[in-house]
Scaffold this motif. Structure first.
Motif, short mmCIF file in Angstrom:
data_model
loop_
_atom_site.label_atom_id
_atom_site.label_comp_id
_atom_site.label_asym_id
_atom_site.label_seq_id
_atom_site.Cartn_x
_atom_site.Cartn_y
_atom_site.Cartn_z
N GLY A 61 6.94 7.74 1.64
CA GLY A 61 8.14 7.38 2.02
C GLY A 61 9.45 8.32 1.82
O GLY A 61 10.17 9.07 3.26
N ASN A 62 9.60 9.17 0.69
CA ASN A 62 10.49 10.04 0.30
C ASN A 62 10.45 11.13 1.36
O ASN A 62 11.10 11.66 1.74
CB ASN A 62 10.45 10.09 -1.12
N ALA A 114 3.13 5.02 -2.52
CA ALA A 114 3.86 4.52 -1.30
C ALA A 114 5.27 5.45 -1.25
O ALA A 114 5.97 5.94 -0.27
CB ALA A 114 3.84 3.72 -1.10
N PHE A 115 6.12 5.39 -2.87
CA PHE A 115 6.72 5.64 -2.71
C PHE A 115 7.61 7.16 -2.72
O PHE A 115 8.29 7.74 -2.09
CB PHE A 115 8.21 5.93 -4.34
N PHE A 154 11.74 -1.19 0.91
CA PHE A 154 11.72 -0.02 0.89
C PHE A 154 13.53 0.30 2.41
O PHE A 154 13.42 0.15 3.16
CB PHE A 154 11.11 1.43 1.98
N PHE A 212 6.21 3.76 4.31
CA PHE A 212 5.62 2.67 2.61
C PHE A 212 5.22 1.26 3.01
O PHE A 212 4.66 0.77 2.49
CB PHE A 212 7.12 1.93 2.46
N THR A 229 12.55 0.35 -8.80
CA THR A 229 11.45 -0.57 -7.43
C THR A 229 10.71 -0.79 -8.38
O THR A 229 10.35 -2.29 -8.15
CB THR A 229 11.19 0.76 -7.17
N SER A 238 2.30 0.49 1.03
CA SER A 238 2.80 -0.70 0.21
C SER A 238 1.45 -2.12 -0.27
O SER A 238 1.52 -2.59 0.29
CB SER A 238 4.17 -1.59 0.35
N GLU A 278 2.33 1.63 -5.74
CA GLU A 278 2.97 1.83 -5.29
C GLU A 278 3.98 2.98 -5.31
O GLU A 278 4.99 4.15 -4.33
CB GLU A 278 3.85 0.66 -6.06
N GLN A 284 3.89 -7.12 4.87
CA GLN A 284 4.35 -5.58 5.18
C GLN A 284 4.48 -5.82 6.60
O GLN A 284 5.90 -4.69 7.22
CB GLN A 284 4.12 -4.77 4.97
N GLY A 339 13.23 0.85 -2.99
CA GLY A 339 13.62 -0.62 -3.06
C GLY A 339 14.75 -1.29 -3.14
O GLY A 339 15.56 -0.73 -3.78
#
Length: 712
Positions: free
Chosen positions: A298-299, A294-295, A73, A62, A271, A66, A291, A328, A312
């Motif tokens: 990350g997942n 990026a979510f 995150f 993330f 988020t 991001s 974003e 970041q 988030g």
């Protein structure tokens, strides 16, 4: 159009002076993530260690994609609670092997849904969420998590659910208080609150964690029954493909796919709202759609390491903000340092007292709440205040997903409420001029004889169409010959608005009054034709400008003004002089007198330093018009004795100076604007009356001076 994807956008052109802050903030985030992540992992149905796994690769990936320089995150409350409830609803025991099989599949489909949202450009939906909704939403989430954490201060487990369920957890915890845990938690929280005020940049959270661990190791913390974090086996998270076949073979596929959609919606809404809130507060911009990607990334990392869905984290972002994390790199440091903990320091985790860690989390969340915004809204806009309250209690009582829906509904309701009360005014002209201005700006602006010119500053639709009709009908007079609508700010019109225009047209036609629509964009004409009002264009009721509409009626410049006010053409120099209407009335409205008084007080403070009387005579506002100057001098007279004491001048000399300035203003009015002289004299009489009421002793001096001047 999607923004070009780049890796680590917040680290480009990195400023090295931020390095110590980013590293410190990253280490603190890692430390506070340990209890938070472990607790939420258990809520989702997984063993606690998976919360730490979710704080490694998901947070690193993330951070690399991001566009938010500060948002963090991690394993968080809302997705964990939704997944945990779904797992229990399927009859799967939390922490079981089956749960460890189903949850990563859940996370995978959440990642897919978020990827779909990215391709659908769904991130723009957050643009429809207003600041009061955003503030209420964030404050509701923070308050919910604080209530979840509160039982842990008393030595009990964290609460779950919404306000009523959380209240029950707290009530039960109150009946089983561990005194030592409560003292440790309250003392830690008090230290954090005080240090945040006195030494905000000092890493007090780290000091408290180390102190707590040492106290547990060397002291009787465990003997007192104070809970500590569970010990964790060392080792990195293992990468593997979720067992889709095992889930689908027991016919849980449809449940997982459908329920994962609701989790993805919550992650997107919560988020993005929180990210935009921090962005707005700290003066930077994010790309909402990037974003979402990026979510999803990350997942996806969480799914392939056996974790629950990742969200988030407001609490960890608030912690980063408190310790001035700027990019970041904070998230990267948090992820890498969590790897170090998993490999080498898992023994340390077992010595961390839960009440101390809970106090750290609560302290960060208290700083992220926006009750100050509610206080401000109460003063400036009760409507927006109640929208804030609605979003706040929506999250607190009904949960995140329902809170999101309430927030969206309230945002649209606010838009409709605002549009239902558009800015409107009636226009006139100033003698000697031809441009149109709001007649409320000055008493020297007059309506054109027999003509109503009305400006409507909003799209015309079902919620405000009656406002236009009512305003015009209420303003009609027996000698009104035409109504001209200045539609320059009307960008769109719906069928209700069109019906209202048609009804108004027919009503005015029966009274022998002509209707014109002017000043609008060409697109509005196309809308009028589609809505069946093309005949108004054909009949010449739709004209490009107000001037053309007046010319169509046979009214040419100089326009005849109501009451027979002289409107002869002026020279360029006369126009410039006459165009300066009362700026204080225009700028401050009903507060104009109060503002003049405020400005004079500021000038008096300056006089104490400079002793320059001439500067105070003319005021801070250069080039005031004659009416403003006259009122300025009248207010100045009220402070005559105070000015005398500061300047050392004789009171009669100073009063004579003020009167001389006033006489110059009167003479200039009589010479340049004779048509205003009578009105100016009447106004002077009113100001004298006010002076007599407020400062009778000064009034007597002024009157005596005028008498003396008459006999000279």
């Amino acid at each position: 159009m999607k923004q070009k994807l780049s890796v680590a956008p917040t680290l480009k052109n990195y400023d090295k002076k931020n390095l110590p802050k980013d590293i410190l903030a990253g280490i603190i985030i890692m430390a506070v993530s340990i209890p938070i992540s472990m607790g939420y992992a258990q809520i989702s149905g997984l063993p606690a260690v998976y919360g730490l796994y979710g704080s490694v690769f998901p947070i690193i990936l993330f951070a690399l994609f991001s566009t938010s320089p500060q948002f963090i995150f991690g394993v968080d409350a809302a997705p964990a609670a939704l997944v945990g409830a779904a797992v229990l609803g399927m009859g799967i025991e939390a922490g079981s092997k089956e749960a460890m099989t189903v949850v990563p599949v859940f996370t995978f489909f959440v990642a897919l849904w978020l990827l779909a949202f990215y391709f659908m450009n769904a991130g723009k939906l957050v643009n429809y969420i207003s600041a009061p909704v955003m503030g209420g939403f964030i404050t509701g989430i923070c308050t919910t998590i604080i209530l979840m954490q509160a039982p842990k201060l008393m030595g009990s487990a964290a609460g779950t659910g919404e306000l009523f369920e959380l209240s029950e957890h707290i009530w039960e915890a109150l009946h089983h208080i561990n005194a030592a845990a409560l003292v440790m938690g309250i003392v830690a929280l008090a230290i954090l609150v005080v240090s945040k005020r006195l030494v905000p940049k000092f890493p007090m959270a780290v000091v408290l964690m180390v102190t707590g661990a040492l106290f547990t190791y060397f002291g009787p913390v465990k003997e007192w029954g104070v809970p500590t974090l569970s010990a964790v086996e060392p080792g990195m998270p293992r990468w593997y493909i979720p067992d889709f076949e095992a889930v689908f073979s027991v016919q849980k596929a449809s449940e997982v796919i459908v329920l994962s959609l609701s989790v993805a919606v919550v992650i997107m809404a919560e988020t993005l709202l929180a990210e935009n809130n921090f962005a707005q507060k700290n003066g930077y911009r994010i790309d909402d759609n990037t974003e979402l990607l990026a979510f999803s990334i990350g997942n996806m990392a969480a799914a392939f390491t056996g974790c629950c869905p990742i969200n988030g984290s407001v609490s960890r972002t608030a912690m980063s903000e408190q310790y001035e994390g700027k990019t970041q790199l904070t998230g990267l440091v948090a992820g890498v340092s969590m790897i170090a903990v998993l490999l080498f320091c898992t023994g340390f985790i077992g010595y961390l007292p839960v009440p101390v860690l809970t106090a750290i989390v609560i302290s960060a969340l208290m700083g992220a709440t926006e009750f100050h915004l509610a206080k401000r809204l109460w003063k400036v806009s009760r409507t927006e205040f109640f929208i804030f309250v609605g979003a706040f209690f929506g999250v607190l009582i009904l949960g995140t997903i329902n809170g999101v829906l309430i927030g969206i509904i309230l945002s649209f309701a606010e838009m409709i409420i605002r549009s239902a009360k558009p800015a409107t005014c009636f226009l006139g002209v100033q003698p000697g001029h031809s441009h149109f201005r709001d007649i409320r700006e000055s008493t020297n602006i007059h309506e054109i004889d027999g003509v109503i010119i009305y400006r409507f500053s909003s799209g015309l639709f079902f919620a405000n169409a009656k406002v236009l009709v009512r305003d015009i009908e209420d303003h009609l007079k027996h000698d009104t010959k035409a109504v001209i609508i200045d539609a320059g700010a009307i960008g769109s019109i719906d069928i209700t608005g069109a019906d209202s225009i048609e009804s108004l047209y027919r009503s005015l036609k029966q009274k022998g009054v002509k209707l014109y629509i002017t000043e609008h964009i060409a697109e509005l004409n196309e809308q009028l034709r589609k809505l069946g009002l093309g005949y108004l264009i054909e009949q010449g009721c739709v004209r490009r400008t107000i001037h053309i509409a007046l010319k169509d009626m046979g009214i040419n410049r100089p326009y005849p003004l109501e009451g027979g006010v002289d409107n002869e053409e002026r020279s360029a120099s006369r126009k410039r002089a006459d165009n300066r209407v009362q700026e204080f009335v225009w700028a401050f409205g009903a507060e104009s007198e109060e503002q003049i008084e405020k400005q004079i007080k500021l000038q008096i403070e300056q006089l104490k330093k400079t002793k320059d009387i001439e500067e105070i005579m003319h005021g801070r506002w250069a080039h005031m018009d004659e009416f403003d100057q006259d009122e300025w001098l009248e207010h100045l007279e009220e402070h005559l004795k105070e000015i005398v004491n500061i300047s050392g001048k004789d009171v009669h000399t100073l009063a004579a100076d003020i009167e001389m300035h006033r006489r110059e203003v009167h003479e200039r009015i009589a010479r340049e604007h004779p048509e205003l002289a009578e009105r100016f004299a009447q106004r002077r009489h009113l100001l004298d009356k006010h002076l007599k009421e407020r400062r009778p002793e000064v009034y007597r001096i002024i009157v005596q001076l005028r008498e003396d001047n008459k006999h000279k």
